[in-house]
Design a protein around this motif. Sequence first.
Motif, PDB file in Angstrom:
ATOM      1  N   UNK A 168     -61.590  74.767 -26.719  1.00  0.00           N
ATOM      2  CA  UNK A 168     -62.897  74.879 -27.390  1.00  0.00           C
ATOM      3  C   UNK A 168     -63.651  73.552 -27.349  1.00  0.00           C
ATOM      4  N   UNK A 169     -62.963  72.461 -27.631  1.00  0.00           N
ATOM      5  CA  UNK A 169     -63.594  71.139 -27.643  1.00  0.00           C
ATOM      6  C   UNK A 169     -64.082  70.773 -26.244  1.00  0.00           C
ATOM      7  N   UNK A 170     -63.231  71.018 -25.252  1.00  0.00           N
ATOM      8  CA  UNK A 170     -63.626  70.699 -23.875  1.00  0.00           C
ATOM      9  C   UNK A 170     -64.841  71.522 -23.465  1.00  0.00           C
ATOM     10  N   UNK A 174     -68.447  70.109 -22.411  1.00  0.00           N
ATOM     11  CA  UNK A 174     -69.074  70.412 -21.110  1.00  0.00           C
ATOM     12  C   UNK A 174     -70.452  71.054 -21.306  1.00  0.00           C
ATOM     13  N   UNK A 175     -70.573  71.919 -22.281  1.00  0.00           N
ATOM     14  CA  UNK A 175     -71.863  72.581 -22.527  1.00  0.00           C
ATOM     15  C   UNK A 175     -72.926  71.628 -23.040  1.00  0.00           C
ATOM     16  N   UNK A 176     -72.521  70.550 -23.692  1.00  0.00           N
ATOM     17  CA  UNK A 176     -73.470  69.596 -24.253  1.00  0.00           C
ATOM     18  C   UNK A 176     -73.786  68.444 -23.301  1.00  0.00           C
TER      19      UNK A 176
END
Length: 177
Positions: A168-170, A174-176
Motif C-alpha cells: 500500500x505504501x509503495x 508511486x501514485x504521488x
Amino acid sequence: MKKIFMAAGALIILLGIIIAVPSKNTNADFLRIHIRADSNDSADQNVKYQVKTAVVEYLTPFLSNADTKEKAMNIVERELKNIEAVCDKTLAENGFSYKSKAKLCAEQFPDRSYNGVTLAAGVYDALIVELGSGSGNNWWCVVYPPLCFVGGESNGTNQIVYKSKLLEIIRNWQNNR
C-alpha cells in the motif's frame, strides 16, 4: 546522491512500519480441524476421508452463520457428541468397529496453506477428531474462517482479505510521484 539518501530513508521507514504494524490475523483468529485416522492402513486412510466429508456436511449448516470464531467454537462445542455420532455412523457403515472421539483443544500445527492462504506454524484452537487410536496420518483444515466449510468460500460475513501495508505504501508513493 540525494535520491539515494531519500530511497534509503524511505526503506528504513518502511521497514519500521512493517515491524511496528502487527498482523491483523493471528493464531487466535482461526479454529482449525484435525481428523486423525486409526492407522496408516489404506482402509483406515480411506474411511478418514469419508468421515471428513460427513463431518463437513454435518457442520456446514450450523457454521454458515458463524461470523466470529467464538460463535464457531460455541457451535462446535455444542455439537461434539453429534459430531462423534456422525463419525461413528460413517465408520460402522464402512465396516469399522472402532469409535471416534471429538474434542476442542489448543494444539500445535505446522505451516500449512489452504486455497492460497498460508497459516504459520503455531498453537491453534482446534476441533480434534480421533478415529480409533488416532495414530494414523491425518487431515486438517480450517473451520473458521470457513476455508473448508460453507463450500470453502465466504458466505459474505467472514471473508478474509489479506493486505500488505508495505505494498500500500509503495503504491501510494508511486501514485504521488
